[in-house]
Design a protein around this motif. Structure first.
Motif, PDB file in Angstrom:
ATOM      1  N   LEU A 323       0.837  -1.199   0.000  1.00  0.00           N
ATOM      2  CA  LEU A 323       0.000   0.000   0.000  1.00  0.00           C
ATOM      3  C   LEU A 323       0.875   1.253   0.000  1.00  0.00           C
ATOM      4  O   LEU A 323       1.779   1.387   0.818  1.00  0.00           O
ATOM      5  CB  LEU A 323      -0.914   0.025   1.221  1.00  0.00           C
ATOM      6  N   THR A 324       0.597   2.172  -0.922  1.00  0.00           N
ATOM      7  CA  THR A 324       1.293   3.447  -0.984  1.00  0.00           C
ATOM      8  C   THR A 324       0.289   4.582  -0.869  1.00  0.00           C
ATOM      9  O   THR A 324      -0.726   4.606  -1.579  1.00  0.00           O
ATOM     10  CB  THR A 324       2.074   3.597  -2.296  1.00  0.00           C
ATOM     11  N   LEU A 325       0.561   5.517   0.028  1.00  0.00           N
ATOM     12  CA  LEU A 325      -0.233   6.728   0.181  1.00  0.00           C
ATOM     13  C   LEU A 325       0.665   7.919  -0.119  1.00  0.00           C
ATOM     14  O   LEU A 325       1.837   7.937   0.279  1.00  0.00           O
ATOM     15  CB  LEU A 325      -0.795   6.831   1.594  1.00  0.00           C
ATOM     16  N   GLY A 326       0.133   8.919  -0.803  1.00  0.00           N
ATOM     17  CA  GLY A 326       0.975  10.059  -1.149  1.00  0.00           C
ATOM     18  C   GLY A 326       0.179  11.319  -1.357  1.00  0.00           C
ATOM     19  O   GLY A 326      -1.048  11.288  -1.531  1.00  0.00           O
ATOM     20  N   LEU A 368      -3.323   6.913  -4.012  1.00  0.00           N
ATOM     21  CA  LEU A 368      -3.454   5.639  -3.307  1.00  0.00           C
ATOM     22  C   LEU A 368      -3.129   4.538  -4.304  1.00  0.00           C
ATOM     23  O   LEU A 368      -3.662   4.529  -5.420  1.00  0.00           O
ATOM     24  CB  LEU A 368      -4.858   5.472  -2.740  1.00  0.00           C
ATOM     25  N   ASP A 369      -2.258   3.620  -3.902  1.00  0.00           N
ATOM     26  CA  ASP A 369      -1.879   2.521  -4.783  1.00  0.00           C
ATOM     27  C   ASP A 369      -1.666   1.273  -3.926  1.00  0.00           C
ATOM     28  O   ASP A 369      -0.881   1.299  -2.975  1.00  0.00           O
ATOM     29  CB  ASP A 369      -0.584   2.887  -5.530  1.00  0.00           C
ATOM     30  N   TRP A 370      -2.396   0.204  -4.237  1.00  0.00           N
ATOM     31  CA  TRP A 370      -2.260  -1.025  -3.454  1.00  0.00           C
ATOM     32  C   TRP A 370      -1.923  -2.165  -4.407  1.00  0.00           C
ATOM     33  O   TRP A 370      -2.752  -2.610  -5.202  1.00  0.00           O
ATOM     34  CB  TRP A 370      -3.534  -1.347  -2.691  1.00  0.00           C
ATOM     35  N   LEU A 371      -0.680  -2.621  -4.319  1.00  0.00           N
ATOM     36  CA  LEU A 371      -0.179  -3.708  -5.140  1.00  0.00           C
ATOM     37  C   LEU A 371      -0.146  -4.988  -4.311  1.00  0.00           C
ATOM     38  O   LEU A 371       0.473  -5.021  -3.239  1.00  0.00           O
ATOM     39  CB  LEU A 371       1.223  -3.367  -5.653  1.00  0.00           C
ATOM     40  N   VAL A 372      -0.788  -6.039  -4.815  1.00  0.00           N
ATOM     41  CA  VAL A 372      -0.843  -7.331  -4.116  1.00  0.00           C
ATOM     42  C   VAL A 372      -0.254  -8.386  -5.049  1.00  0.00           C
ATOM     43  O   VAL A 372      -0.974  -9.002  -5.850  1.00  0.00           O
ATOM     44  CB  VAL A 372      -2.283  -7.701  -3.721  1.00  0.00           C
ATOM     45  N   GLY A 375      -1.754 -11.911  -5.536  1.00  0.00           N
ATOM     46  CA  GLY A 375      -2.969 -11.986  -6.336  1.00  0.00           C
ATOM     47  C   GLY A 375      -2.791 -11.433  -7.728  1.00  0.00           C
ATOM     48  O   GLY A 375      -3.717 -11.475  -8.543  1.00  0.00           O
ATOM     49  N   GLY A 376      -1.588 -10.877  -8.013  1.00  0.00           N
ATOM     50  CA  GLY A 376      -1.342 -10.289  -9.319  1.00  0.00           C
ATOM     51  C   GLY A 376      -2.263  -9.133  -9.621  1.00  0.00           C
ATOM     52  O   GLY A 376      -2.703  -8.944 -10.764  1.00  0.00           O
ATOM     53  N   ILE A 377      -2.541  -8.317  -8.602  1.00  0.00           N
ATOM     54  CA  ILE A 377      -3.522  -7.246  -8.763  1.00  0.00           C
ATOM     55  C   ILE A 377      -2.974  -5.932  -8.225  1.00  0.00           C
ATOM     56  O   ILE A 377      -2.206  -5.899  -7.261  1.00  0.00           O
ATOM     57  CB  ILE A 377      -4.856  -7.616  -8.048  1.00  0.00           C
ATOM     58  N   ASP A 378      -3.356  -4.850  -8.872  1.00  0.00           N
ATOM     59  CA  ASP A 378      -2.966  -3.497  -8.457  1.00  0.00           C
ATOM     60  C   ASP A 378      -4.176  -2.591  -8.589  1.00  0.00           C
ATOM     61  O   ASP A 378      -4.792  -2.510  -9.658  1.00  0.00           O
ATOM     62  CB  ASP A 378      -1.819  -2.993  -9.341  1.00  0.00           C
ATOM     63  N   VAL A 379      -4.551  -1.932  -7.496  1.00  0.00           N
ATOM     64  CA  VAL A 379      -5.654  -0.971  -7.481  1.00  0.00           C
ATOM     65  C   VAL A 379      -5.078   0.398  -7.142  1.00  0.00           C
ATOM     66  O   VAL A 379      -4.300   0.530  -6.197  1.00  0.00           O
ATOM     67  CB  VAL A 379      -6.728  -1.355  -6.441  1.00  0.00           C
ATOM     68  N   TYR A 380      -5.435   1.415  -7.914  1.00  0.00           N
ATOM     69  CA  TYR A 380      -4.851   2.736  -7.678  1.00  0.00           C
ATOM     70  C   TYR A 380      -5.885   3.841  -7.902  1.00  0.00           C
ATOM     71  O   TYR A 380      -6.916   3.628  -8.561  1.00  0.00           O
ATOM     72  CB  TYR A 380      -3.637   2.962  -8.580  1.00  0.00           C
ATOM     73  N   PHE A 410      -9.187   6.594 -11.201  1.00  0.00           N
ATOM     74  CA  PHE A 410      -8.926   5.328 -10.521  1.00  0.00           C
ATOM     75  C   PHE A 410      -8.729   4.236 -11.565  1.00  0.00           C
ATOM     76  O   PHE A 410      -9.198   4.346 -12.709  1.00  0.00           O
ATOM     77  CB  PHE A 410     -10.037   4.960  -9.526  1.00  0.00           C
ATOM     78  N   GLY A 411      -7.997   3.179 -11.175  1.00  0.00           N
ATOM     79  CA  GLY A 411      -7.717   2.119 -12.124  1.00  0.00           C
ATOM     80  C   GLY A 411      -7.464   0.789 -11.455  1.00  0.00           C
ATOM     81  O   GLY A 411      -7.302   0.693 -10.232  1.00  0.00           O
ATOM     82  N   LEU A 412      -7.413  -0.247 -12.279  1.00  0.00           N
ATOM     83  CA  LEU A 412      -7.226  -1.616 -11.804  1.00  0.00           C
ATOM     84  C   LEU A 412      -6.402  -2.383 -12.833  1.00  0.00           C
ATOM     85  O   LEU A 412      -6.658  -2.310 -14.039  1.00  0.00           O
ATOM     86  CB  LEU A 412      -8.582  -2.301 -11.623  1.00  0.00           C
ATOM     87  N   LYS A 413      -5.378  -3.134 -12.350  1.00  0.00           N
ATOM     88  CA  LYS A 413      -4.595  -4.039 -13.192  1.00  0.00           C
ATOM     89  C   LYS A 413      -4.676  -5.438 -12.608  1.00  0.00           C
ATOM     90  O   LYS A 413      -4.634  -5.609 -11.390  1.00  0.00           O
ATOM     91  CB  LYS A 413      -3.128  -3.614 -13.251  1.00  0.00           C
TER      92      LYS A 413
END
Length: 585
Positions: A323-326, A368-372, A375-380, A410-413
């Motif tokens: 998780l990244t907050l900025g 906000l960026d949460w890389l997991v 699960g191979g997933i990134d939500v930002y 917002f986005g999702l990978k």
């Protein structure tokens, strides 16, 4: 005796990869970060210098003689998950090395010896059949007709010093197409479609004059000194703020580069001294730069330059891995304004807005960026505000008006395993962007996130937007699917967007839909400009050191001039074709 040895034959050092923004290599390493093969080198502030990708150890399975499998950990650059490991993605060479490096508190925190990296050459070509189309390409403006750019460079590092030279040379055919009449706002017919009248609004030309032209840009060039995580530099390297892929709110490489000085902290671990408690990773940067006006805005040479003051702070907590907050803050002011130290103060605010003392344009975004990786997933996401919410300028203002000038992306990978046997993997990616003016402006004045009445050129440099490449005042929905395989990558995408709905929304500020014969309703209902882009892109390594990128995009432009003809939409069909050739040393 300590000796410094000169290596006559350049020796490759495969320790890290330093990539340019939006390059095919950067996108590939970011794809690998979805599954933990690589670690992202930055949190919220990216430049070529900071974009140093490193491989992690990854878990894999080895087959035993009896046919069973054993779980092992191997370096990421050696694993099958590194799909392009047989291709040259760029090499760092050792020029000088010392067999007995200095070992003290200072020397241990700098890279001892000298290394070099060659970038490119890379030759990009595109052709638009009917209208301008293209973004996030530096000084290049992809107008109608043929467009081309050439970039190449070299980077030298040693004992804390870094020198990067990577300029960009562009030529644009700039063929004629129909422009909107902007005479109510600007004296230059090539300028933007609306503003505040009297050459105030934004320096984002519809067309850059009436003939072909060349540009030279220093691009990703700079001189820098770094010690451990502390760094300071001067140059023109492009900045990308936040995790957004296509249309970041505050800063991208969409416009030409500009000269700037920066100082701050690269991504580093935050540890409490003596007790050794790890709190997380932190990154911070301040910069001060000089923006320039294009030749197609106004004829007043005294206002050609603006000052940009920027700051960014990002943090990833230890108790929430990935998780990244900025927070990012930008302030534009006139170049002759001597208050630049005041604008670099993160707590500086505009007191008493509207009292005639407003001489700057402030914008802020929260990321906000949460890389997991498991699960191979990134939500930002990125949320933006322009200036302050109302005259009171206190906490109660945000309780009642937090949505004033509110913008967001917002986005999702999500990575997908297609065939592990053949080493084929995919990524699906979605992004939604909205920069339309908030509804409270209908009771006040017309507005656009990229405009400012004091900073007459708006949020631009040399005629192109600094942040969102499609501009401001509209919205965008983007979806793509990429496939990575040993010799390259293929992507299909669809992007629907409105460049500037505020052009029509502003009509409601001083009028009502139920006016004379419903005139406002009739003038605007079918007048919105919309764009649908459907494209195919691919990159293929024909040789280990040589790749070719190519693609075609169909661009359907509805109401290109924001008008209506016989109750039917006016349609413009454009095809964008591109070809890039790149050699890597």
């Amino acid at each position: 005796m300590k000796r410094l040895i000169f290596i006559l034959m350049l020796l490759p050092a495969f320790l890290y990869a330093q990539e340019a923004l939006k390059s095919i290599e950067e996108e590939y390493y970011d794809f690998l970060s979805l599954t933990g093969v690589t670690e992202r080198p930055t949190l919220g502030y990216r430049t070529l210098s900071d974009n140093v990708w490193k491989f992690n150890e990854v878990e894999t399975f080895e087959e035993n003689e009896d046919g069973t499998f054993t779980k092992v950990r191997v370096p990421g650059e050696e694993s099958d998950a590194h799909i392009w490991k047989n291709n040259n993605l760029g090499t760092t060479y050792t020029l000088w090395e010392t067999p007995d490096p200095a070992d003290n508190w200072f020397a241990r925190r700098i890279k001892q010896g000298f290394t070099a990296r060659i970038y490119g050459p890379e030759w990009f070509n595109s052709y638009n059949t009917a209208a301008p189309y293209g973004q996030n390409d530096g000084a290049l403006w992809q107008g109608r007709g043929y467009n081309t750019s050439l970039t190449a460079g070299v980077r030298l590092e040693g004992y804390g010093f870094e020198l990067t030279l990577k300029p960009q040379v562009c030529w644009m055919e700039n063929r004629e197409f129909e422009l909107m009449n902007n005479s109510a706002f600007y004296s230059n017919k090539y300028a933007y479609i609306w503003g505040y009248k009297n050459d105030k609004g934004v320096d984002a030309p519809q067309r850059f004059g009436d003939s072909s032209f060349w540009t030279f840009d220093w691009g990703d060039s700079e001189v820098r000194w770094s010690w451990d995580f502390f760094t300071l530099g001067f140059g023109t390297e492009n900045i990308w703020l936040g995790p957004v892929y296509l249309n970041p709110l505050l800063h991208s490489n969409n416009a030409a580069s500009y000269p700037k000085f920066d100082i701050g902290l690269r991504r580093t671990k935050l540890i409490i001294p003596y007790v050794g408690w790890y709190l997380g990773d932190i990154e911070a940067r301040l910069w001060l730069g000089k923006l320039s006006e294009s030749d197609y805005f106004d004829s007043n040479s005294s206002n050609d330059h603006n000052q940009i003051s920027g700051m960014t702070l990002s943090f990833t907590p230890s108790f929430l891995p990935g998780l990244t907050l900025g927070i990012n803050k930008i302030c534009l002011s006139k170049w002759d304004d001597n208050k630049f130290l005041q604008y670099l103060n993160p707590m500086y605010g505009m007191k008493g807005a509207g009292d005639g003392n407003e001489v700057e344009d402030q914008k802020i975004s929260i990321i906000l960026d949460w890389l997991v990786p498991k699960g191979g997933i990134d939500v930002y996401a990125e949320f933006g505000l322009d200036d302050h919410v109302n005259y009171n300028d206190n906490i109660d203002s945000y309780i009642t008006h937090y949505w004033h000038s509110f913008t967001y992306t917002f986005g999702l990978k999500k990575s997908i395993s297609i065939s592990q046997k053949h080493n084929v993997f995919g990524v699906i990616h979605f992004e939604w962007n909205n920069t339309e003016m908030s509804q409270d402006f209908y009771a006040n004045w017309h507005y656009n996130f990229g405009f400012h009445h004091q900073i007459t050129q708006g949020y631009t440099n040399k005629g192109q937007w600094l942040g969102s490449g499609i501009g401001y005042g509209g919205q965008s929905q983007y979806l793509d699917f990429s496939i990575y395989y040993p010799n390259g990558q293929t992507k299909i995408f669809i992007n629907r967007y409105n460049p500037d709905n505020n052009f029509l929304f502003k009509e409601a500020v001083y009028d009502i839909a139920t006016g004379e014969n419903g005139s406002l309703h009739n003038r605007t209902w079918n007048y919105y400009k919309g764009v649908l882009a459907i494209g195919f892109q691919s990159c293929y390594y024909f040789l280990k050191d040589f790749n070719i990128g190519y693609g075609i995009t169909y661009v359907r432009i509805v109401n290109p001039l924001y008008n209506q003809s016989s109750q039917n939409y006016e349609i413009q069909n454009n095809f964008n074709l591109y070809l890039s050739i790149k050699y890597l040393f």
